[in-house]
Scaffold this motif. Structure first.
Motif, short mmCIF file in Angstrom:
data_model
loop_
_atom_site.label_atom_id
_atom_site.label_comp_id
_atom_site.label_asym_id
_atom_site.label_seq_id
_atom_site.Cartn_x
_atom_site.Cartn_y
_atom_site.Cartn_z
N MET C 31 38.85 -8.04 41.26
CA MET C 31 37.77 -7.97 42.24
C MET C 31 36.97 -6.67 42.24
N GLN C 79 44.13 -7.65 52.56
CA GLN C 79 42.96 -8.07 51.80
C GLN C 79 42.15 -9.09 52.58
N ASN C 84 38.51 -7.84 52.11
CA ASN C 84 37.55 -8.85 51.68
C ASN C 84 36.17 -8.59 52.30
N THR C 172 37.56 -15.82 38.50
CA THR C 172 36.94 -15.11 39.61
C THR C 172 36.47 -13.75 39.16
N SER C 173 37.23 -13.12 38.27
CA SER C 173 36.83 -11.82 37.75
C SER C 173 35.56 -11.94 36.92
N ALA C 176 32.41 -14.69 40.14
CA ALA C 176 32.97 -15.14 41.41
C ALA C 176 32.19 -16.30 42.01
N ASN C 186 37.60 -17.81 47.05
CA ASN C 186 37.68 -16.42 46.61
C ASN C 186 38.50 -15.54 47.54
N PHE C 190 41.59 -13.45 46.08
CA PHE C 190 41.63 -11.99 46.15
C PHE C 190 42.86 -11.53 46.93
#
Lengths: 243, 343, 288
Positions: C31, C79, C84, C172-173, C176, C186, C190
């Motif tokens: 992330m 997170q 987030n 996602t990396s 996203a 997401n 994360f």
């Protein structure tokens, strides 16, 4: 399964939008879009760059936040749902520019499309059946393929979610005519398996050839709507350019 | 047939003009402080001045040039040690040594920038921290300057500042006031200049500014070294006032970075007014809660986190956005003038 | 022999540094978040282990059973509930929020446990050693730490490249937004990544507590070591991080061998040298 010639609009729409508006910050991109698509139909959206076609698809899939009731799917209001929930309901998108995951192989790209875990006819095997060339390249990195093959992966990836409604955003962009034909040849098979298809297309001829109904967008509004056979060249040109 | 309207580019607003007048009055009052303030108050004011100056510098780096440094303590320490070395060993008069300390810091900022600019974003931030640690560990090895336990400013140097203790304290006070005015002036005039326009462009969008021909690297480099220079001067003043220096005190992350960041964040990043509000709030909180030790620090941390999550433009940002206020006029606005059409 | 011993010690120390760095690397990879509180979280794990060991009179290594899940759960909540909210295009919020978090954790530990130096007793394990040759032996504990680091990295690589979760991390990396179109939540992904990272941090914290004296203030230095190992090794490559840790450990060991006061400085200088001659690191797989 096309609707009979004298009913231009389906009775119970799979998806409909009423007065849909969309904003990027302060900038308004859509000004009250009314749109419907019925189960089994193939609908095309044409329009020049910046007309709002992609914005419209992004609104439906939940990438852009909208008014809850502005988008209704299977009778339910989904306008404010986030994207990852929309997929689970059965709406999948082949995004503009394909957007494959570079860190994933072809097969992994397809597998990730099935994250939503919806049951249906589309599995790895049936996708490889639809696009045999992908099976040969299954372990290659997603982005190491030709443009046309990447587009196939993108379509296959969206199918892996077993959607009831498949949205295709400019799948012909940057591809040679021969390749475009190959990809569009898959559309009838997709609809036959029970998925309704909406395509956004810059290529007007291709759009008219594949669609049961056509919408034309112009500067964030619907400028024309009807069945391909019933629309004249002049009407389309006028609607496309906003004259 | 209407004529096309002419326009003028304006800077000042009614609010900024009022603020200018108030600011000058405040400055006069502060300059006269030795007349009305006691020793403890003068010391407090000096502290407020140098924290405000540090905050303005950090704000310039982070809020405008997009360089978030967690290593500015390097220049505070270098400035302090340069002062002690110059005046303690080379016999340079202390007040001149303060300026030269800034020069030393600026000179060291150049190779530092060359190295750390290879990193981006948060990695750049930690990289600056590593460099500060290198300076700290290195100074701890220099036994001539006191090694790990540090040294005191030699008595004859202290005496050479001025005759009599009171005069010395007044002089240090005026220097501190001068430095904070200098710091604010540097930021203000930099932002009003062409370089400033480049900075604002960089802050808004790096790719866009580069496509317009702004040399991002050179602009950032310039800002970094300039900030190093001023921060070195501030560091020299701090340790001139403290009369004693040690590696841990000189290069303290908590004192010279954590508190400074807090001040800027709470007050409002990216505006000159922000750190001013921030430093006031910081000292109020300190007066009220510092006795609570760790709870006070936890409170600071929690407030910083909350502000960043809920009001990222800080307290001043909340006010300014609401009322469209700008007390230090650095923006340029285009004012259209309606012209009367020819009859 | 002294030199050989020093270098081997450095290599094994590198295993611990690699363990510090792995969590940091993982989070940045998934992330693009750099957690300034990373070092303090390691120390938090150390103190948590201390509390568990003292509360239940168990062996430090057994405390892993409690500390690892506890830190993982904390990571998920941290997170999801806070970090987030900081993610986005601006680099300031995550940096400043994690900086604030660092201050909070350090002072909370100070308040709860005091500034006293602590150490976890691991009994015979601490002094046991394997004699390889005449005058040359390896401590068992450092060896265990090194092997654990390898095991952890190998485990993470397996998760990343052979599981659906790992696929989700990589996707996602990469992108996203498109990941959301696949049905990936997401926020949840994360949070899982942070949970995994803090699980690794937990292991690192327990080993740190056994190996060295620790107190609430040593967090930031661990962050710097972790960061240096990541940069030397190259971004986005966990095995590279292991190499980076080893290089750092060896540099510190050599520095200490020359002059005990030069240990930290030698490590930092080695890092700066790598930064100057090969800024992308030795085995980079992604951009900074």
């Amino acid at each position: 399964m096309t609707p009979p010639p004298d009913t231009p609009r389906p009775a119970t729409p799979l998806l409909e939008t009423r007065g849909l508006e969309a904003f990027y910050g302060d900038f308004q991109a859509l000004f009250g879009i009314d749109f419907t698509v019925g189960e089994g139909e193939t609908v095309a959206i044409i329009g020049s760059n910046g007309a709002g076609k992609s914005t419209f698809l992004k609104s439906i899939t939940g990438l852009i936040a909208n008014d809850k009731d502005a988008i209704r799917y299977e009778g339910g209001a989904i306008g404010s749902l986030p994207a990852h929930r929309v997929v689970r309901l059965g709406i999948a998108m082949v995004p503009e520019g394909r957007r494959l995951f570079p860190s994933l192989s072809v097969e992994e790209n397809l597998l990730i499309g099935a994250t939503a875990k919806r049951r249906g006819t589309w599995t790895l095997d049936s996708v490889y059946d639809l696009f045999p060339i992908l099976k040969e390249r299954r372990h290659n990195p997603g982005t190491a393929l030709s443009g046309g093959q990447q587009q196939m992966v993108a379509v296959g990836r969206a199918l892996m979610a077993n959607p009831r409604l498949l949205l295709c955003d400019e799948i012909s962009l940057g591809l040679a005519p021969v390749v475009i034909k190959d990809i569009y040849a898959a559309v009838p098979r997709i609809t036959r398996e029970g998925t309704t298809v909406v395509v956004v297309e810059q290529d007007i001829n291709q759009a008219m050839a594949v669609a049961d109904r056509v919408y034309c967008f112009q500067e964030g509004r619907v400028s024309l709507e009807g069945r391909p056979g019933a629309l004249s060249r002049e009407q389309i040109t006028a609607a496309y350019f906003g004259m | 047939m209407a004529d096309s309207p002419t326009f003028s580019v304006q800077r000042s607003t009614p609010a900024s003009r009022a603020a200018l007048v108030m600011g000058l009055v405040l400055l006069a009052l502060l300059a006269a402080a030795p007349l009305w303030a006691g020793r403890a108050e003068l010391r407090l004011l000096i502290e407020i001045f140098y924290y405000l100056a540090l905050a303005q510098m950090w704000n310039l780096l982070a809020g405008y040039a997009g360089l978030v440094s967690v290593g500015q303590q390097a220049y505070v320490g270098l400035g302090g040690y340069a002062l002690f070395a110059l005046s303690g060993f080379l016999g340079v008069p202390p007040l001149l040594a303060i300026v030269l300390a800034g020069v030393v810091a600026a000179i060291l900022a150049v190779p530092t920038a060359l190295v750390v600019f290879r990193l981006r974003g948060a990695y750049f931030a930690i990289g600056t921290w590593v460099v500060a640690e290198v300076y700290r560990l290195t100074m701890a090895q220099v036994s001539a300057l006191g090694g790990g336990s540090g040294m005191s400013l030699p008595v004859d140097v202290v005496r050479s500042i001025a005759e009599g203790r009171d005069m010395r304290e007044f002089l240090v006070y005026w220097v501190a006031l001068g430095i904070v005015v200098l710091a604010i002036a540097v930021v203000y005039f930099l932002l009003r200049s062409r370089q400033g326009l480049a900075l604002t462009a960089i802050r808004d969008s790096e790719p866009a500014s580069e496509s317009l021909g702004v040399n991002n690297y050179r602009t950032k480099f310039l800002v970094y070294v300039t900030v190093g220079f001023v921060t070195g001067i501030i560091g020299a003043l701090i340790f001139l006032q403290k009369l004693r220096i040690s590696p841990d005190a000189a290069f303290s992350v908590n004192d010279w970075t954590a508190f400074v960041i807090f001040i800027v964040v709470i007050g409002g990043i990216g505006r000159i007014e922000g750190p001013i509000i921030g430093v006031v709030l910081f000292f109020i909180l300190r007066e009220l809660f510092a006795d609570y030790g760790t709870w006070y620090l936890m409170l600071l941390g929690a407030v910083a986190v909350l502000i960043m999550l809920r009001a990222p433009r800080g307290l001043w940002g909340l006010v300014a956005d609401r009322f469209d206020l700008e007390l230090f006029p650095v923006r340029r606005s285009v004012r259209l003038k309606e012209t009367r059409p020819d009859a | 022999m002294d030199w050989l011993n020093a270098i081997v010690q450095g290599i094994l120390l590198g295993g611990l540094y690699a363990m510090f760095a792995t969590g940091l690397s993982l989070i940045f990879g998934v992330m693009r978040l750099v957690n300034i509180a990373h070092g303090d979280l390691i120390v938090l794990a150390s103190f948590l282990a201390l509390a568990v060991v003292e509360g239940f009179a168990m062996h430090p290594l057994v405390s892993l059973v409690v500390v690892v899940p506890a830190m993982a759960a904390f990571g998920y909540v941290l997170q999801r509930g806070m970090l987030n909210l900081t993610l986005g295009r601006d680099i300031l919020p995550p940096l400043l929020v994690t900086f604030g978090l660092s201050v909070i954790i350090q002072n909370a530990l100070l308040e709860t446990f005091s500034a006293d130096s602590q150490r976890l007793q691991a009994g015979a394990l601490e002094t046991a050693s394997l004699t390889i040759a005449d005058g040359f032996s390896i401590g068992v504990l450092p060896l265990i730490v090194f092997l654990a680091a390898i095991g952890i990295i190998w485990g993470l690589q397996t998760v990343f490249y052979r599981t659906a979760l790992g696929r989700a991390f990589r996707a996602t990396s990469d992108d996203a937004t498109t990941a959301r179109l696949m049905g990936i939540d997401n926020g949840h992904v994360f949070a899982l990544a942070m949970a995994v990272a803090l699980a690794v941090v937990a292991v690192a914290g327990v080993f740190l507590a056994i190996r060295t004296n620790f107190d609430p203030s040593i967090g930031p230095a661990r962050l710097l070591f972790a960061f240096e190992a990541v940069i030397i090794g190259g971004l986005g490559n966990l095995w590279g991080t292991l190499v980076g840790g080893i290089i750092l450990g060896v540099a510190q060991a050599i520095g200490a061998q020359i002059n005990p006061g030069w240990q930290l400085l030698a490590g930092h200088i080695a890092f700066l040298v790598v930064l100057v001659i090969r800024p992308q690191g030795l085995f980079p797989k992604m951009q900074g």
